[in-house]
Design an enzyme around this catalytic site. Structure first.
Site, PDB file in Angstrom:
ATOM      1  N   LYS A   1       0.848  -1.205   0.000  1.00  9.78           N
ATOM      2  CA  LYS A   1       0.000   0.000   0.000  1.00  9.78           C
ATOM      3  C   LYS A   1       0.878   1.248   0.000  1.00  9.78           C
ATOM      4  O   LYS A   1       0.595   2.230  -0.682  1.00  9.78           O
ATOM      5  CB  LYS A   1      -0.929  -0.021   1.219  1.00  9.78           C
ATOM      6  CG  LYS A   1      -2.067  -1.022   1.040  1.00  9.78           C
ATOM      7  CD  LYS A   1      -2.830  -1.323   2.312  1.00  9.78           C
ATOM      8  CE  LYS A   1      -3.834  -2.452   2.048  1.00  9.78           C
ATOM      9  NZ  LYS A   1      -4.480  -2.958   3.253  1.00  9.78           N
TER      10      LYS A   1
ATOM     11  N   GLN B   1      -4.691  -1.858   9.472  1.00 10.96           N
ATOM     12  CA  GLN B   1      -4.587  -3.179   8.825  1.00 10.96           C
ATOM     13  C   GLN B   1      -5.213  -4.254   9.711  1.00 10.96           C
ATOM     14  O   GLN B   1      -4.872  -4.372  10.886  1.00 10.96           O
ATOM     15  CB  GLN B   1      -3.103  -3.490   8.544  1.00 10.96           C
ATOM     16  CG  GLN B   1      -2.880  -4.753   7.748  1.00 10.96           C
ATOM     17  CD  GLN B   1      -3.448  -4.670   6.327  1.00 10.96           C
ATOM     18  OE1 GLN B   1      -3.273  -3.683   5.632  1.00 10.96           O
ATOM     19  NE2 GLN B   1      -4.124  -5.720   5.900  1.00 10.96           N
TER      20      GLN B   1
ATOM     21  N   ASP C   1     -11.149   2.862   4.146  1.00  5.97           N
ATOM     22  CA  ASP C   1     -11.447   1.428   4.017  1.00  5.97           C
ATOM     23  C   ASP C   1     -12.953   1.193   3.932  1.00  5.97           C
ATOM     24  O   ASP C   1     -13.393   0.112   3.554  1.00  5.97           O
ATOM     25  CB  ASP C   1     -10.901   0.673   5.243  1.00  5.97           C
ATOM     26  CG  ASP C   1      -9.726  -0.223   4.863  1.00  5.97           C
ATOM     27  OD1 ASP C   1      -9.546  -0.481   3.654  1.00  5.97           O
ATOM     28  OD2 ASP C   1      -9.012  -0.677   5.780  1.00  5.97           O
TER      29      ASP C   1
END
Ligand code: NAP
Length: 360
Positions: free
Chosen positions: A120, A164, A187
């Site tokens: 990422k 994460q 997200d």
């Protein structure tokens, strides 16, 4: 050519377009000709002349020629999207002096999570987005994580915050995801964003990246969703459930198959569009699929393979070799949905920065 072997996911693998209407797409191959990991046994062989300079010949089996499924090339589409984002990031920087920023938090020492975070970060760099990384040890306190999130919520250089997953077991995922400002929830996992996704007439600030990538692939390849029967296999918060909500927003008639569903193959067989997010290698067989269906395979499943340098290879939830003989289009694994997930994360971060700075 072994479409399921390590060569098919080398960095150089790409699609060759044969340039005719109803074109057949085949992957560039390395090594000998061989089809199928699920029992196909090719016998007849043909030679094709490729439109390349200098011309090349390619030997393929009749089984492969018959397999006319279009390969939905997520890698190529993701590259297109990243190029578009690069242009927009630089336009924004030139116009108002703002560079979008993404904060990524990694808690614990999981190797797969570390790889995702590294990818990422690299992806941000490649399009000109700033990235901020926080790594905390496995035994960190939840309050410590919450403090970082709070700081990122207040930091004007940060337009997106990603924690994460999975988190270490002692942490409460709900507390942590709820702490991310809804305006920076790139997200799309905040309950308010998911709630808005589920409600008619409401717009989420962000849509979860993987399901968004699935729909983007359908759009960019021009597949109609409206009025189609869609089946989503899997109902997780991060993929299956939001994928079903998105398809419904696009006016598909959606059925969800999960681990307690009776006769899943009968239900899947009805579908014009199948999105599979299960995590079971090759679970969906060719016989489960309706001829002409479009298949988006989200699954990424390592299976042992001593012939691969790492001792394993990645396969999807759908038995690719069987499916491509039945369906009209399918995503490969790897090279399908995976690259789209990161492209959507970058896209969400750019949108967030544009929204915060009111930049069109
Ligand atoms: P997950 O949280 O484990 O959810 C799996 C879902 O599949 C659950 O809803 C489960 O049903 C259902 N399921 C399990 N076994 C089943 C069976 N035999 N028949 C029907 N349904 C079954 O997994 P996830 O996080 O959604 O991920 C799914 C897959 O996608 C994994 O392979 C993952 O690696 C991959 N993935 C890929 C990307 C990408 O970027 N390409 C991103 C995320 C995930 P229940 O709800 O009844 O338990």
């Amino acid at each position: 050519m072994n479409l399921a072997d390590c060569s098919s996911h080398s960095a150089t693998a790409r699609l060759l377009h044969f340039g005719s209407p109803g074109a057949i797409y085949l992957r560039r191959f390395v090594g000998s000709l061989h089809v199928g990991r699920c029992g196909s046994n090719p016998t007849h062989v043909k030679t094709l002349r490729l439109r390349s300079n200098p011309p090349k010949t390619l030997t393929v089996t009749e089984a492969e020629l018959a397999a006319s499924a279009k390969i939905i090339d997520g890698k190529m589409v993701a590259k297109e999207i990243r190029d578009e984002i690069t242009t927009e990031v630089s336009r924004m920087k030139d116009a108002i002096g703002v560079v979008p920023g993404l904060a990524v938090m990694l808690i614990g020492e999981r190797k797969d999570s570390a790889t995702y975070v590294r990818n990422k970060k690299k992806a941000c760099e490649s399009v000109g987005i700033n990235s901020f990384e926080v790594r905390l040890p496995e035994d960190s306190a939840e309050t410590e994580v919450l403090k970082f999130i709070s700081d990122f919520n207040d930091d004007p250089a940060v337009h997106g915050i990603l924690v994460q997953l999975p988190l270490p077991k002692h942490m409460n995922e709900q507390n942590i995801l709820n702490a991310v400002s809804i305006e920076k929830d790139v997200d799309g996992f905040h309950p308010l964003n998911i709630g808005r996704l589920a409600m008619r007439g409401r717009e989420p600030s962000f849509v979860p990246c993987t399901p968004k990538g699935c729909i983007e692939l359908l759009h960019r390849y021009g597949f109609q969703i409206k009025g189609k029967k869609a089946v989503v296999i899997g109902r997780s918060n991060i993929v299956g459930m939001p994928a079903a909500l998105l398809l419904q927003r696009e006016d598909a008639t959606v059925t969800i198959v999960h681990s307690r569903t009776q006769n899943p193959e009968q239900i899947v067989k009805e579908a014009d569009i199948v999105i599979s997010a299960v995590g079971q290698p090759d679970m969906v067989r060719g016989t489960w699929l309706k001829p002409g269906a479009v298949v988006i395979d989200v699954g990424i499943n390592p299976v042992e393979d001593a012939t691969c340098p790492r001792g394993y290879r990645l396969v999807g939830d759908v038995c690719y070799e069987e499916a491509r003989k039945v369906v009209s289009a399918i995503t490969p694994v790897p090279g399908g949905v995976g690259p789209m997930t990161i492209a959507m994360l970058l896209s969400n971060t750019l949108s967030s920065a544009k929204r915060i700075h009111n930049f069109q």
